[in-house]
Structures are given as structure tokens and as C-alpha cells.
Design a protein around this motif. Structure first.
Motif, short mmCIF file in Angstrom:
data_model
loop_
_atom_site.label_atom_id
_atom_site.label_comp_id
_atom_site.label_asym_id
_atom_site.label_seq_id
_atom_site.Cartn_x
_atom_site.Cartn_y
_atom_site.Cartn_z
N SER A 191 -70.44 -19.98 45.80
CA SER A 191 -71.49 -19.04 45.44
C SER A 191 -72.72 -19.84 45.01
CB SER A 191 -71.01 -18.14 44.29
OG SER A 191 -72.04 -17.28 43.89
N GLN B 275 -76.13 -19.28 43.74
CA GLN B 275 -77.02 -18.26 43.17
C GLN B 275 -77.76 -18.83 41.95
OE1 GLN B 275 -75.38 -14.32 42.38
NE2 GLN B 275 -73.55 -14.84 43.57
N ARG C 268 -71.71 -17.55 49.26
CA ARG C 268 -72.09 -16.27 48.66
C ARG C 268 -73.49 -16.45 48.09
NH1 ARG C 268 -69.03 -11.40 46.01
NH2 ARG C 268 -70.43 -10.74 44.38
N ILE D 222 -75.34 -10.52 48.55
CA ILE D 222 -75.48 -9.46 47.54
C ILE D 222 -76.95 -9.36 47.17
CG2 ILE D 222 -73.20 -9.88 46.53
CD1 ILE D 222 -74.60 -11.26 44.16
N LYS E 237 -78.72 -8.64 43.56
CA LYS E 237 -78.59 -8.29 42.15
C LYS E 237 -79.88 -7.58 41.72
CE LYS E 237 -75.42 -11.85 40.46
NZ LYS E 237 -75.30 -13.12 39.70
N TYR F 277 -75.22 -3.64 38.97
CA TYR F 277 -76.38 -4.43 39.41
C TYR F 277 -76.11 -5.27 40.66
CZ TYR F 277 -73.77 -8.16 37.09
OH TYR F 277 -72.79 -9.03 36.71
N ILE F 278 -74.87 -5.20 41.18
CA ILE F 278 -74.58 -5.94 42.42
C ILE F 278 -74.63 -4.96 43.60
CG2 ILE F 278 -72.88 -7.28 43.72
CD1 ILE F 278 -71.89 -8.48 41.13
N THR G 246 -64.27 -10.34 41.57
CA THR G 246 -65.53 -10.76 40.97
C THR G 246 -65.81 -10.21 39.58
OG1 THR G 246 -66.37 -10.52 43.21
CG2 THR G 246 -68.01 -10.87 41.48
N TYR H 188 -66.07 -8.23 33.44
CA TYR H 188 -67.49 -7.85 33.38
C TYR H 188 -67.67 -6.34 33.29
CZ TYR H 188 -68.27 -12.72 34.58
OH TYR H 188 -68.26 -14.12 34.59
N GLU I 15 -62.18 -14.53 42.80
CA GLU I 15 -63.56 -14.87 42.40
C GLU I 15 -63.75 -14.57 40.93
OE1 GLU I 15 -66.55 -13.03 44.81
OE2 GLU I 15 -68.22 -13.80 43.61
N GLY I 16 -64.44 -15.50 40.26
CA GLY I 16 -64.80 -15.27 38.86
C GLY I 16 -64.15 -16.28 37.93
N ARG I 17 -64.96 -17.17 37.32
CA ARG I 17 -64.50 -18.10 36.29
C ARG I 17 -63.49 -19.14 36.79
NH1 ARG I 17 -64.38 -13.04 33.41
NH2 ARG I 17 -66.03 -12.95 31.84
N VAL J 230 -66.00 -20.10 44.28
CA VAL J 230 -66.38 -20.85 43.07
C VAL J 230 -67.90 -20.90 43.03
CG1 VAL J 230 -66.28 -23.05 41.84
CG2 VAL J 230 -64.28 -22.25 43.14
N GLY J 231 -68.47 -20.51 41.90
CA GLY J 231 -69.94 -20.52 41.78
C GLY J 231 -70.40 -21.47 40.71
N SER J 232 -70.43 -20.98 39.46
CA SER J 232 -71.03 -21.73 38.34
C SER J 232 -70.51 -23.16 38.21
CB SER J 232 -70.79 -20.98 37.03
OG SER J 232 -71.23 -19.65 37.16
N ARG K 76 -74.25 -24.27 39.12
CA ARG K 76 -75.12 -23.99 37.95
C ARG K 76 -75.12 -25.23 37.05
NH1 ARG K 76 -73.39 -18.02 38.14
NH2 ARG K 76 -75.27 -16.98 38.88
C1 LIG Z 1 -70.44 -11.31 37.14
C2 LIG Z 1 -71.39 -11.67 38.24
O1 LIG Z 1 -72.50 -11.20 38.30
N1 LIG Z 1 -70.94 -12.55 39.17
C3 LIG Z 1 -71.77 -12.95 40.28
C4 LIG Z 1 -71.32 -12.41 41.55
O2 LIG Z 1 -71.91 -12.68 42.58
C5 LIG Z 1 -72.04 -14.44 40.30
O3 LIG Z 1 -73.00 -14.65 39.28
C6 LIG Z 1 -70.87 -15.40 40.07
O4 LIG Z 1 -71.41 -16.67 39.88
C7 LIG Z 1 -69.89 -15.43 41.24
O5 LIG Z 1 -69.15 -14.23 41.23
C8 LIG Z 1 -68.89 -16.61 41.15
O6 LIG Z 1 -68.26 -16.59 39.88
P1 LIG Z 1 -68.26 -17.94 38.98
O7 LIG Z 1 -69.71 -18.32 38.76
O8 LIG Z 1 -67.57 -17.54 37.67
O9 LIG Z 1 -67.51 -19.01 39.76
#
Ligand SMILES: CC(=O)N[C@H](C=O)[C@@H](O)[C@H](O)[C@H](O)COP(=O)(O)O
Length: 238
Positions: A19, A21, A50, A71, A73, A82-83, A154, A158, A187-189, A209-211, A215
Motif C-alpha cells: 500500500s 499512500q 494499493r 481507493i 479517501k 471515508y474509503i 482492512t 477502525y 490487510e491492516g497492521r 502491507v502499507g505503513s 510510511r
Molecule cells: C484504516 C485505513 O484507512 N487504512 C488504509 C486503507 O487503505 C491505509 O491507510 C492502510 O495503510 C492500508 O490499509 C494498509 O494497512 P497498514 O498501513 O496497517 O499496513
């Protein structure tokens, strides 16, 4: 499963989706920057990206040869969703050429009285490959009944009514993978390779995997917490 959906999803099967973003208030915000992030993720072996926003989707589509999950946001005053909250955001993503469109598929009310059924019917009418972002098992099952192409965990943690926890909700993943016939994405954390492995072992079709990858301000914070503790200890000892 429809042919187009099958072709797109199979490219993600057992793969890592990164991800990429950065919101307007984040240091790496900007389509060009996210395109470079996606190029780095592709180089590292990602199977998909993503991305948030039509501009980022377009820039990333021009940069990598991977499927892009799009997506938008967007915050609306009358809803916590918001998604990809309304048909407006779906149109923006269709126009931008997203390979998969992800949207909030929780039971929360949408802006402007839009319903989840309207969102999924519009996606299906446009023959879009759709990804339902859910927070509990019931939402995953309901999204499947509405004809979405896949679901993703995801939004676990939240929504006020879903499990609040530090790490990924692998129980939700496991139950969803056992009970749904369509692909379930973890997805998520997810913050370390061992969690990716665990998610795949529990039946994840693919893992996002995003953050933990894209980030740097959050990654830096984790390392800086250790040095801050060392300085505090030293100062305490002096
Ligand atoms: C809750 C929300 O808005 N989640 C968003 C969904 O697109 C992204 O900000 C997340 O980074 C993504 O889901 C990956 O998750 P993580 O960054 O935890 O790997």
C-alpha cells in the motif's frame, strides 16, 4: 468468478500487495512520490499496489506493471465512511484505470444516504473488480452475498464495534478465509515478514502491507523510541 476478475486476482494470489499512500498532511504526499514508492515495491517483489486517489493511481499505473487497487479517501460531514464512500469516488477510480476498486463495506452509514447495496450494484454494473474493506466477519459474508470479487480485513480495529488491537486481526482473517468462497486478503497492521507468513498459512489469498514499508515517519518513530529510552536512562543515571 468472471474472467477479467480471475485474471486480475490471480496476479495477486499468494503475493505481497504494498500500500503506497501518503495523505496531504504526510511528508511523502504526492503522485510522483507514490509512483517512486511503487517502483521500489515492484523492485522488491511486490505483486500488487494499493493506492489512494485518481492522480496516484494514474501515476503508479504509468510506472509499474502490477495490478493497482485504487481507493479514494474522502471525508464527508455526515458519515464516518471515508474509503471510496460514494459513486463519485468509484467514477474517479474507473476513469483513472484502477484494476481493482476497494471500498468501505462496513455496516456504517454512508454519506448522502448512499447504501452499500448501491455501491456494490454500481461496481458490478460497471464490471469492476471489487474489494470490500471489512471490519468483522458478518460484513465479509454480507459483502460476498452482494457479489464483490474479494474482501480485505482492512478496517478491523477502525470501526467502534470491531476488535481493537495492536497487531493484525488474524482471527478475522482465518474465519473469513474458512467461511467465504471468494478470496480474502489480509490487510491492516501487518508489520513483519513473519506475520505475512502467518497470514498466508491461515488462508490469506494475498497480504497487504502499507505503513511498515511506505510510511517512513512511522518507521522512524519506532526506532527513535528506542534511542529516546536510552537517553532517558542515561540522563536518569547521570
Ligand atoms: C484504516 C485505513 O484507512 N487504512 C488504509 C486503507 O487503505 C491505509 O491507510 C492502510 O495503510 C492500508 O490499509 C494498509 O494497512 P497498514 O498501513 O496497517 O499496513
Amino acid at each position: 468468478m468472471r474472467t477479467l476478475t480471475k485474471v486480475v486476482l490471480e496476479k495477486l494470489h499468494l503475493g505481497l500487495i504494498v500500500s503506497c499512500q501518503a495523505l496531504a498532511d504526510e511528508p511523502l504526499h504526492g503522485a510522483a512520490m507514490m509512483a517512486r514508492m511503487a517502483a521500489a515495491a515492484e523492485e522488491g517483489g511486490a505483486s500488487g499496489i494499493r493506492a489512494n486517489g485518481a492522480a496516484d493511481v494514474r501515476a503508479i499505473k504509468q510506472t509499474v506493471s502490477l495490478p493497482v487497487i485504487g481507493i479514494v479517501k474522502r471525508n464527508y460531514p455526515d458519515s464516518a465512511v471515508y474509503i471510496t464512500p460514494t459513486l463519485r469516488e468509484i467514477d474517479e477510480l474507473l476513469e483513472a484505470g484502477a484494476d481493482i476498486i476497494a471500498f468501505d463495506a462496513t455496516r456504517q452509514s454512508r454519506p448522502e444516504n448512499y447504501t452499500l447495496e448501491q455501491i456494490t450494484a454500481y461496481l458490478n454494473a460497471n464490471k469492476a473488480v471489487s474489494m470490500a474493506d471489512i471490519s468483522i466477519l458478518e460484513e465479509a459474508l454480507y459483502a460476498e452475498s452482494l457479489g464483490v470479487s474479494c474482501v480485505s480485513t482492512t478496517l478491523s480495529g477502525y470501526t467502534t464495534y470491531s476488535r481493537q488491537q495492536e497487531g493484525p486481526n488474524l482471527e478475522l482473517l482465518e474465519m473469513s478465509a474458512q467461511q467465504l468462497k471468494i478470496p480474502v486478503i489480509a490487510e491492516g497492521r501487518i508489520s513483519k515478514p513473519s506475520q505475512v507468513e502467518e497470514a498466508l498459512d491461515l488462508g490469506a489469498y494475498a497480504v497487504v502491507v502499507g505503513s511498515a514499508i511506505t510510511r517512513p515517519q512511522l518507521i522512524t518513530r519506532q526506532f527513535a523510541a528506542v534511542t529516546r529510552k536510552a537517553r532517558m536512562k542515561r540522563n536518569g543515571d547521570e
